[in-house]
Design a protein around this motif. Sequence first.
Motif, mmCIF file in Angstrom:
data_model
loop_
_atom_site.group_PDB
_atom_site.id
_atom_site.type_symbol
_atom_site.label_atom_id
_atom_site.label_comp_id
_atom_site.label_asym_id
_atom_site.label_seq_id
_atom_site.Cartn_x
_atom_site.Cartn_y
_atom_site.Cartn_z
ATOM 1 N N HIS A 197 45.993 33.432 25.407
ATOM 2 C CA HIS A 197 46.176 34.841 25.748
ATOM 3 C C HIS A 197 46.552 35.674 24.529
ATOM 4 C CE1 HIS A 197 50.582 34.622 25.439
ATOM 5 N NE2 HIS A 197 50.513 33.458 26.059
ATOM 6 N N GLY A 198 46.564 36.990 24.724
ATOM 7 C CA GLY A 198 46.967 37.917 23.678
ATOM 8 C C GLY A 198 48.429 38.293 23.800
ATOM 9 N N SER A 199 48.830 39.332 23.064
ATOM 10 C CA SER A 199 50.228 39.753 23.068
ATOM 11 C C SER A 199 50.621 40.333 24.422
ATOM 12 C CB SER A 199 50.469 40.792 21.966
ATOM 13 O OG SER A 199 49.624 41.907 22.144
ATOM 14 N N MET A 200 51.902 40.358 24.687
ATOM 15 C CA MET A 200 52.532 40.822 25.927
ATOM 16 C C MET A 200 52.445 39.798 27.049
ATOM 17 S SD MET A 200 53.754 43.459 24.673
ATOM 18 C CE MET A 200 54.657 44.036 26.106
ATOM 19 N N GLY A 201 51.972 38.590 26.769
ATOM 20 C CA GLY A 201 52.074 37.525 27.755
ATOM 21 C C GLY A 201 50.757 37.082 28.359
ATOM 22 N N ASN A 202 50.855 35.999 29.120
ATOM 23 C CA ASN A 202 49.701 35.337 29.721
ATOM 24 C C ASN A 202 49.395 35.983 31.070
ATOM 25 O OD1 ASN A 202 47.678 33.555 30.339
ATOM 26 N ND2 ASN A 202 48.991 31.755 30.532
ATOM 27 N N THR A 204 47.423 36.752 34.334
ATOM 28 C CA THR A 204 46.528 35.921 35.136
ATOM 29 C C THR A 204 45.129 36.503 35.224
ATOM 30 O OG1 THR A 204 48.479 35.369 36.460
ATOM 31 C CG2 THR A 204 46.354 34.688 37.328
ATOM 32 N N VAL A 205 45.010 37.832 35.243
ATOM 33 C CA VAL A 205 43.696 38.440 35.433
ATOM 34 C C VAL A 205 42.751 38.105 34.282
ATOM 35 C CG1 VAL A 205 44.194 40.674 34.318
ATOM 36 C CG2 VAL A 205 42.546 40.552 36.201
ATOM 37 N N ALA A 206 43.264 37.944 33.058
ATOM 38 C CA ALA A 206 42.404 37.582 31.932
ATOM 39 C C ALA A 206 41.919 36.141 32.072
ATOM 40 C CB ALA A 206 43.147 37.767 30.616
ATOM 41 N N CYS A 207 42.823 35.242 32.464
ATOM 42 C CA CYS A 207 42.450 33.840 32.693
ATOM 43 C C CYS A 207 41.399 33.749 33.796
ATOM 44 C CB CYS A 207 43.702 33.050 33.053
ATOM 45 S SG CYS A 207 43.448 31.283 33.323
ATOM 46 N N TRP A 208 41.630 34.478 34.880
ATOM 47 C CA TRP A 208 40.681 34.483 35.999
ATOM 48 C C TRP A 208 39.330 35.043 35.571
ATOM 49 C CZ3 TRP A 208 38.426 38.851 38.211
ATOM 50 C CH2 TRP A 208 37.680 38.625 39.378
ATOM 51 N N LEU A 335 36.508 42.501 28.189
ATOM 52 C CA LEU A 335 36.296 41.472 29.212
ATOM 53 C C LEU A 335 36.548 42.011 30.618
ATOM 54 C CD1 LEU A 335 39.097 38.736 29.405
ATOM 55 C CD2 LEU A 335 39.507 41.099 28.740
ATOM 56 N N LEU A 336 37.304 43.128 30.741
ATOM 57 C CA LEU A 336 37.499 43.764 32.044
ATOM 58 C C LEU A 336 36.639 45.011 32.203
ATOM 59 C CD1 LEU A 336 41.380 43.516 32.524
ATOM 60 C CD2 LEU A 336 39.617 42.051 33.511
ATOM 61 N N SER A 337 36.611 45.861 31.184
ATOM 62 C CA SER A 337 35.889 47.131 31.308
ATOM 63 C C SER A 337 34.381 46.925 31.387
ATOM 64 C CB SER A 337 36.231 48.048 30.128
ATOM 65 O OG SER A 337 35.805 47.474 28.902
ATOM 66 N N HIS A 338 33.873 45.866 30.748
ATOM 67 C CA HIS A 338 32.445 45.546 30.776
ATOM 68 C C HIS A 338 32.287 44.084 31.197
ATOM 69 C CE1 HIS A 338 32.680 49.151 28.282
ATOM 70 N NE2 HIS A 338 31.400 49.353 28.518
ATOM 71 N N HIS A 339 32.921 43.770 32.323
ATOM 72 C CA HIS A 339 33.026 42.368 32.731
ATOM 73 C C HIS A 339 31.678 41.737 33.048
ATOM 74 C CE1 HIS A 339 32.490 43.174 37.096
ATOM 75 N NE2 HIS A 339 33.073 44.324 36.811
ATOM 76 N N GLU A 340 30.722 42.491 33.550
ATOM 77 C CA GLU A 340 29.418 41.899 33.857
ATOM 78 C C GLU A 340 28.721 41.438 32.580
ATOM 79 O OE1 GLU A 340 27.386 44.867 36.077
ATOM 80 O OE2 GLU A 340 28.379 44.355 37.975
ATOM 81 N N TRP A 341 28.763 42.275 31.544
ATOM 82 C CA TRP A 341 28.192 41.892 30.246
ATOM 83 C C TRP A 341 28.940 40.699 29.671
ATOM 84 C CZ3 TRP A 341 30.513 41.920 25.362
ATOM 85 C CH2 TRP A 341 29.656 41.746 24.272
ATOM 86 N N PHE A 342 30.267 40.745 29.732
ATOM 87 C CA PHE A 342 31.094 39.655 29.208
ATOM 88 C C PHE A 342 30.777 38.339 29.910
ATOM 89 C CE2 PHE A 342 34.902 37.078 29.951
ATOM 90 C CZ PHE A 342 35.228 36.723 28.651
ATOM 91 N N GLU A 343 30.747 38.364 31.238
ATOM 92 C CA GLU A 343 30.467 37.142 31.992
ATOM 93 C C GLU A 343 29.088 36.593 31.656
ATOM 94 O OE1 GLU A 343 30.993 37.782 36.170
ATOM 95 O OE2 GLU A 343 32.930 38.773 35.883
ATOM 96 N N SER A 344 28.098 37.471 31.555
ATOM 97 C CA SER A 344 26.735 37.036 31.275
ATOM 98 C C SER A 344 26.634 36.356 29.915
ATOM 99 C CB SER A 344 25.786 38.237 31.344
ATOM 100 O OG SER A 344 24.472 37.866 30.976
#
Length: 372
Positions: A197-202, A204-208, A335-344
């Motif tokens: 994870h990045g700063s400010m902690g782990n 869950t939404v980023a891991c998911w 990874l959240l704002s453009h999650h479809e592109w990121f996932e693909s």
Amino acid sequence: MTEENEGRGGRWGLFLLALFVGLPLLALCGLTVLGPPSPETMVFTFAVTAMVVGGLMAPWSPRLAWGARLGFVALFLVVVWRVFSADAGRTVRAYTVDAGSPALASGRLLDTIVPERDVAIGGTLFLQAMGQMGPPEPGLLDALRDGYARMRLDQGPVPSSTVSTFVMGQTPEDHTVFRVAPADRFNPPEAVVLFLHGSMGNITVACWQVAQAANPVGLDVICPSTDWRAEWEGEEGQAIVQAALARLRSENVRRVYLAGLSRGGIGISRMARDLDVEGIILISGASSRARPKRVPTLVLQGRRDPRTPPAPARQYARAVGATYREHPEAGHWMLLSHHEWFESELRRWLAYREGLGDVHGSGAAEAPTGDN
């Protein structure tokens, strides 16, 4: 007289409970209401407020003491509901590393209580107001709200280490680990994504979110925690990573793809040569002082990233012959704002590394351009 003294002693007990437990909780609730909060947090806030107001006035007002008791009961019921519902998430599980045992233990109780969405959004608003978030990123709050809405729809309530990271710390001897496995998995995995994870902690939404790309390829996602600074290249951070790798190898995991977001990616780029992994994934973060390692590598970057500009990521990609993907409109939280592109992009790269066909259809996975 004795009964009166006992009653007064009980009211002073409520006073101390409100002072040392209720007020810190109320401060946390004050952060979450900036969101605006979810219904469960509104109930939580109401219960804490009743407990604090009634408790602080209890020694002088028996009637308000009953308000404190009712608030405490309501708070207890909310906590019990959170503990059982968050622990029953569909595929997200929280564990704790215990230095005294090679196996993962059950997760921290505090990690099941906190509704991460409200803390993350309220905390972001607060840090922005205090000027502690660096250059502003348009659309960040909308991306967070959308990400948490999608995770809630997919998982229901989930555990979170957001608050326990600051209250209890995260050390090599005692830290939270999230694991997100494919819903239809019955056998131990041969390959996993180890996500830093990045700063400010782990959160869950980023891991998911990473798991939305990795799980369809058949990979588990493992997300260990370090402290809020996310100094993975430091002594404690490296100890956590090396212990996670050793534990995965002992579980007969044959391929580990090490991924990092923001400070996690920067840390990986600095310590890559010291790590025994089959692939590296850098997301919105690489260091200009990197020590590159020539293994299959994917670099995902937003061109409009105000916190970790693209230049170091491009430099790292050139140094190792990595697959480099840059979204022209994305910022730091791509990874959240453009999650479809990121996932693909991530799913396609993982499918190719695993020798699979197109996970959305038929045919062989195309080799990612520039990959070594």
